[in-house]
Design a protein around this motif. Structure first.
Motif, PDB file in Angstrom:
ATOM      1  N   ASP A 245       0.826  -1.207   0.000  1.00 32.30           N
ATOM      2  CA  ASP A 245       0.000   0.000   0.000  1.00 32.30           C
ATOM      3  C   ASP A 245       0.862   1.259   0.000  1.00 32.30           C
ATOM      4  O   ASP A 245       0.496   2.265  -0.617  1.00 32.30           O
ATOM      5  CB  ASP A 245      -0.923   0.009   1.221  1.00 32.30           C
ATOM      6  N   CYS A 246       1.994   1.200   0.676  1.00 32.86           N
ATOM      7  CA  CYS A 246       2.912   2.348   0.686  1.00 32.86           C
ATOM      8  C   CYS A 246       3.429   2.633  -0.720  1.00 32.86           C
ATOM      9  O   CYS A 246       3.594   3.798  -1.116  1.00 32.86           O
ATOM     10  CB  CYS A 246       4.091   2.079   1.622  1.00 32.86           C
ATOM     11  N   LEU A 247       3.663   1.582  -1.486  1.00 32.23           N
ATOM     12  CA  LEU A 247       4.128   1.762  -2.864  1.00 32.23           C
ATOM     13  C   LEU A 247       3.038   2.401  -3.718  1.00 32.23           C
ATOM     14  O   LEU A 247       3.316   3.278  -4.543  1.00 32.23           O
ATOM     15  CB  LEU A 247       4.534   0.410  -3.463  1.00 32.23           C
ATOM     16  N   GLY A 248       1.796   1.961  -3.530  1.00 29.13           N
ATOM     17  CA  GLY A 248       0.695   2.556  -4.275  1.00 29.13           C
ATOM     18  C   GLY A 248       0.513   4.024  -3.940  1.00 29.13           C
ATOM     19  O   GLY A 248       0.281   4.858  -4.828  1.00 29.13           O
ATOM     20  N   ALA A 249       0.619   4.348  -2.652  1.00 33.04           N
ATOM     21  CA  ALA A 249       0.504   5.740  -2.232  1.00 33.04           C
ATOM     22  C   ALA A 249       1.628   6.581  -2.812  1.00 33.04           C
ATOM     23  O   ALA A 249       1.420   7.727  -3.229  1.00 33.04           O
ATOM     24  CB  ALA A 249       0.508   5.822  -0.709  1.00 33.04           C
ATOM     25  N   THR A 250       2.831   6.008  -2.854  1.00 34.48           N
ATOM     26  CA  THR A 250       3.969   6.721  -3.425  1.00 34.48           C
ATOM     27  C   THR A 250       3.732   7.049  -4.891  1.00 34.48           C
ATOM     28  O   THR A 250       4.034   8.151  -5.353  1.00 34.48           O
ATOM     29  CB  THR A 250       5.255   5.885  -3.280  1.00 34.48           C
ATOM     30  N   GLN A 251       3.167   6.099  -5.629  1.00 32.50           N
ATOM     31  CA  GLN A 251       2.872   6.346  -7.040  1.00 32.50           C
ATOM     32  C   GLN A 251       1.886   7.493  -7.197  1.00 32.50           C
ATOM     33  O   GLN A 251       2.082   8.396  -8.018  1.00 32.50           O
ATOM     34  CB  GLN A 251       2.303   5.073  -7.687  1.00 32.50           C
ATOM     35  N   GLN A 252       0.843   7.491  -6.388  1.00 26.05           N
ATOM     36  CA  GLN A 252      -0.177   8.521  -6.497  1.00 26.05           C
ATOM     37  C   GLN A 252       0.355   9.905  -6.130  1.00 26.05           C
ATOM     38  O   GLN A 252       0.111  10.888  -6.836  1.00 26.05           O
ATOM     39  CB  GLN A 252      -1.366   8.169  -5.592  1.00 26.05           C
ATOM     40  N   VAL A 253       1.098   9.983  -5.044  1.00 28.57           N
ATOM     41  CA  VAL A 253       1.599  11.279  -4.585  1.00 28.57           C
ATOM     42  C   VAL A 253       2.649  11.826  -5.548  1.00 28.57           C
ATOM     43  O   VAL A 253       2.648  13.017  -5.886  1.00 28.57           O
ATOM     44  CB  VAL A 253       2.178  11.170  -3.163  1.00 28.57           C
ATOM     45  N   THR A 254       3.547  10.970  -6.025  1.00 32.35           N
ATOM     46  CA  THR A 254       4.579  11.460  -6.949  1.00 32.35           C
ATOM     47  C   THR A 254       3.983  11.821  -8.309  1.00 32.35           C
ATOM     48  O   THR A 254       4.533  12.666  -9.017  1.00 32.35           O
ATOM     49  CB  THR A 254       5.708  10.432  -7.132  1.00 32.35           C
ATOM     50  N   GLU A 255       2.859  11.212  -8.673  1.00 26.47           N
ATOM     51  CA  GLU A 255       2.173  11.619  -9.901  1.00 26.47           C
ATOM     52  C   GLU A 255       1.661  13.050  -9.758  1.00 26.47           C
ATOM     53  O   GLU A 255       1.778  13.863 -10.686  1.00 26.47           O
ATOM     54  CB  GLU A 255       1.011  10.679 -10.213  1.00 26.47           C
ATOM     55  N   LEU A 256       1.105  13.374  -8.598  1.00 22.86           N
ATOM     56  CA  LEU A 256       0.650  14.736  -8.341  1.00 22.86           C
ATOM     57  C   LEU A 256       1.821  15.714  -8.354  1.00 22.86           C
ATOM     58  O   LEU A 256       1.726  16.819  -8.904  1.00 22.86           O
ATOM     59  CB  LEU A 256      -0.069  14.811  -6.999  1.00 22.86           C
ATOM     60  N   VAL A 257       2.938  15.306  -7.751  1.00 23.98           N
ATOM     61  CA  VAL A 257       4.131  16.157  -7.739  1.00 23.98           C
ATOM     62  C   VAL A 257       4.624  16.389  -9.166  1.00 23.98           C
ATOM     63  O   VAL A 257       5.088  17.482  -9.507  1.00 23.98           O
ATOM     64  CB  VAL A 257       5.243  15.524  -6.871  1.00 23.98           C
ATOM     65  N   PHE A 258       4.510  15.376 -10.011  1.00 16.79           N
ATOM     66  CA  PHE A 258       4.899  15.527 -11.418  1.00 16.79           C
ATOM     67  C   PHE A 258       4.069  16.611 -12.089  1.00 16.79           C
ATOM     68  O   PHE A 258       4.615  17.498 -12.761  1.00 16.79           O
ATOM     69  CB  PHE A 258       4.735  14.214 -12.175  1.00 16.79           C
ATOM     70  N   TYR A 259       2.742  16.540 -11.953  1.00 14.21           N
ATOM     71  CA  TYR A 259       1.875  17.528 -12.597  1.00 14.21           C
ATOM     72  C   TYR A 259       2.201  18.937 -12.107  1.00 14.21           C
ATOM     73  O   TYR A 259       2.272  19.882 -12.908  1.00 14.21           O
ATOM     74  CB  TYR A 259       0.409  17.218 -12.309  1.00 14.21           C
ATOM     75  N   LEU A 260       2.388  19.089 -10.805  1.00 18.19           N
ATOM     76  CA  LEU A 260       2.696  20.399 -10.241  1.00 18.19           C
ATOM     77  C   LEU A 260       4.034  20.909 -10.754  1.00 18.19           C
ATOM     78  O   LEU A 260       4.165  22.073 -11.152  1.00 18.19           O
ATOM     79  CB  LEU A 260       2.712  20.324  -8.713  1.00 18.19           C
ATOM     80  N   SER A 261       5.035  20.044 -10.766  1.00 17.58           N
ATOM     81  CA  SER A 261       6.372  20.434 -11.227  1.00 17.58           C
ATOM     82  C   SER A 261       6.368  20.785 -12.708  1.00 17.58           C
ATOM     83  O   SER A 261       6.967  21.785 -13.128  1.00 17.58           O
ATOM     84  CB  SER A 261       7.366  19.304 -10.969  1.00 17.58           C
ATOM     85  N   ALA A 262       5.675  19.972 -13.515  1.00 15.48           N
ATOM     86  CA  ALA A 262       5.591  20.240 -14.956  1.00 15.48           C
ATOM     87  C   ALA A 262       4.882  21.555 -15.214  1.00 15.48           C
ATOM     88  O   ALA A 262       5.264  22.311 -16.130  1.00 15.48           O
ATOM     89  CB  ALA A 262       4.860  19.100 -15.654  1.00 15.48           C
ATOM     90  N   LEU A 263       3.851  21.851 -14.424  1.00 15.46           N
ATOM     91  CA  LEU A 263       3.124  23.107 -14.581  1.00 15.46           C
ATOM     92  C   LEU A 263       4.027  24.307 -14.292  1.00 15.46           C
ATOM     93  O   LEU A 263       4.034  25.290 -15.040  1.00 15.46           O
ATOM     94  CB  LEU A 263       1.917  23.118 -13.641  1.00 15.46           C
ATOM     95  N   ILE A 264       4.822  24.209 -13.222  1.00 18.57           N
ATOM     96  CA  ILE A 264       5.738  25.299 -12.869  1.00 18.57           C
ATOM     97  C   ILE A 264       6.796  25.483 -13.954  1.00 18.57           C
ATOM     98  O   ILE A 264       7.116  26.609 -14.356  1.00 18.57           O
ATOM     99  CB  ILE A 264       6.393  25.014 -11.508  1.00 18.57           C
ATOM    100  N   ILE A 265       7.332  24.368 -14.451  1.00 11.58           N
ATOM    101  CA  ILE A 265       8.353  24.437 -15.501  1.00 11.58           C
ATOM    102  C   ILE A 265       7.769  25.063 -16.768  1.00 11.58           C
ATOM    103  O   ILE A 265       8.402  25.899 -17.412  1.00 11.58           O
ATOM    104  CB  ILE A 265       8.907  23.027 -15.796  1.00 11.58           C
ATOM    105  N   TRP A 266       6.553  24.653 -17.136  1.00 10.24           N
ATOM    106  CA  TRP A 266       5.921  25.177 -18.345  1.00 10.24           C
ATOM    107  C   TRP A 266       5.671  26.678 -18.247  1.00 10.24           C
ATOM    108  O   TRP A 266       5.888  27.420 -19.203  1.00 10.24           O
ATOM    109  CB  TRP A 266       4.615  24.440 -18.601  1.00 10.24           C
ATOM    110  N   ARG A 267       5.243  27.130 -17.074  1.00  5.44           N
ATOM    111  CA  ARG A 267       4.869  28.534 -16.916  1.00  5.44           C
ATOM    112  C   ARG A 267       6.071  29.457 -16.743  1.00  5.44           C
ATOM    113  O   ARG A 267       6.073  30.595 -17.239  1.00  5.44           O
ATOM    114  CB  ARG A 267       3.956  28.692 -15.700  1.00  5.44           C
ATOM    115  N   TYR A 268       7.111  28.999 -16.051  1.00  3.01           N
ATOM    116  CA  TYR A 268       8.158  29.921 -15.660  1.00  3.01           C
ATOM    117  C   TYR A 268       9.541  29.635 -16.259  1.00  3.01           C
ATOM    118  O   TYR A 268      10.444  30.444 -16.107  1.00  3.01           O
ATOM    119  CB  TYR A 268       8.286  29.937 -14.130  1.00  3.01           C
ATOM    120  N   ILE A 269       9.701  28.492 -16.924  1.00  2.00           N
ATOM    121  CA  ILE A 269      11.026  28.143 -17.436  1.00  2.00           C
ATOM    122  C   ILE A 269      11.019  27.930 -18.946  1.00  2.00           C
ATOM    123  O   ILE A 269      11.818  28.541 -19.676  1.00  2.00           O
ATOM    124  CB  ILE A 269      11.591  26.883 -16.737  1.00  2.00           C
ATOM    125  N   VAL A 270      10.145  27.070 -19.432  1.00  2.00           N
ATOM    126  CA  VAL A 270      10.149  26.716 -20.859  1.00  2.00           C
ATOM    127  C   VAL A 270       9.721  27.923 -21.706  1.00  2.00           C
ATOM    128  O   VAL A 270       8.731  28.568 -21.402  1.00  2.00           O
ATOM    129  CB  VAL A 270       9.213  25.534 -21.129  1.00  2.00           C
TER     130      VAL A 270
END
Length: 270
Positions: A245-270
Motif C-alpha cells: 500500500d505504501c508503494l501505491g501511495a507513493t505512485q499517487q503522490v509522486t504523480e501529483l508532484v509531477f503535474y505540479l512540477s511540470a506546470l511550474i516548468i511550463w509557466r516559468y522556465i520553458v
C-alpha cells in the motif's frame, strides 16, 4: 527475448486489468524481475488514457476529457494504486503505533482518512491537469492532427504515469518490506533486488516520454525523488519499512508532484 517478454507480461498482469495472451504461464521468478518494466506499463496506461482524453476533448469539453482521462487510468489499473493511497491515509491517520497501523492497512474497509485522501488527490489531479497546456503556442498555426496540437499535454500525461511508477521501484530496492509477506500479493517483489542494468532500463522507460519535450522538463525528477524519499523515510519512521500500500501511495503522490512540477516548468522556465 521470450523470457523478457514473459517478464513484461507479468508486469502488465500485476499492475493492470489488461488481458495477457492465453499462452502466458505465470511464474514467480517473472514477477520478481518485472518491476523494471513498471514504467513501460505506465506508458501504456498513460497512452490509452491520453487517447480517451483526445476523443472526449474533441467532441465534448476539456473538463470532461480530463475526467475521462482520470477514470480510464483508474479502470485500466483496477484502482490498484488508489487503493494503496486510501489504505495508507487510513492507517497512518488512525494508527498510533506500528502494530495498529499495519492492522488498519490490512482492513479492506474505507475509512474517513482514506476517503478524504482520495477526494483530495482526485481534486488536485483534476485542477493540475486543467492548468497544463493543451495547445501549441498561439503564434504557431495549429495542425489538423490532434497529436500535434496536444503534443505537450499528451507527453506530459504519459510521462506522469511512467515516472510515478518508477519511484516505488526505487523504494523496493532500498528499504525493507515489513508487512506479513505470506499474505501479501507483493511478496515476490519484496524479495527481489534488481541489478544496476535493470534499474537503468526502468529509468530509461520512465523518462522516455520527456525526451520528446524540452530538456527542462527533466527537472521534474528532482521534486519527485525528494517526495519519494520523504515518503519512504516517513514509512520507515513509523513501521520500519514499506508495504504494498505504501508503494501505491507513493505512485499517487509522486504523480501529483509531477503535474505540479511540470506546470511550474511550463509557466516559468520553458
Amino acid at each position: 527475448m521470450k523470457n523478457e517478454y514473459n517478464i513484461f507480461l507479468s508486469a502488465v498482469q500485476f499492475l493492470t486489468r489488461i488481458k495477457v495472451p492465453g499462452s502466458f504461464v505465470y511464474k514467480q521468478e517473472y514477477l520478481q524481475q518485472s518491476s523494471r518494466y513498471f514504467p513501460l506499463v505506465g506508458i501504456i496506461v498513460g497512452a490509452i488514457s491520453a487517447l480517451i482524453y483526445l476523443v472526449l476533448n474533441k467532441y465534448l469539453s476539456n473538463d470532461l476529457a480530463i475526467l475521462g482521462y482520470m477514470l480510464t487510468s483508474i479502470w485500466i489499473t483496477g484502482a490498484f494504486h488508489e487503493d494503496g493511497l486510501a489504505d495508507v491515509c487510513d492507517a497512518f491517520g488512525g494508527g498510533w503505533n506500528k502494530e495498529k497501523i499495519l492492522v488498519i492497512m490490512k482492513d479492506s474497509r474505507l475509512g474517513t482518512f482514506g476517503l478524504i485522501g482520495l477526494l483530495a488527490a482526485f481534486a488536485a489531479k483534476f485542477l493540475l491537469l486543467k492548468e497544463l497546456p493543451g495547445f501549441m503556442p498561439p503564434e504557431i498555426t495549429p495542425s489538423l492532427n490532434p497529436l500535434v496540437n496536444y503534443k505537450t499535454m499528451i507527453l506530459l500525461m504519459i510521462a506522469a504515469h511512467s515516472l510515478s511508477r518508477f519511484m516505488p521501484v526505487t523504494i523496493i530496492q532500498q528499504y525493507a518490506y515489513v508487512a506479513d509477506i505470506d499474505l501479501s500479493k507483493s511478496k515476490p517483489l519484496s524479495n527481489s533486488v534488481l541489478s544496476s542494468l535493470s534499474l537503468v532500463i526502468g529509468l530509461a522507460f520512465a523518462v522516455l516520454p520527456l525526451l520528446f519535450l524540452s530538456p527542462w522538463y527533466l527537472l521534474v525528477l528532482v521534486p519527485m525523488y525528494l517526495c519519494r524519499t520523504s515518503l519512504a523515510r516517513f514509512f520507515v519512521k513509523w513501521i520500519g519499512g514499506y508495504t504494498g500500500d505504501c508503494l501505491g501511495a507513493t505512485q499517487q503522490v509522486t504523480e501529483l508532484v509531477f503535474y505540479l512540477s511540470a506546470l511550474i516548468i511550463w509557466r516559468y522556465i520553458v
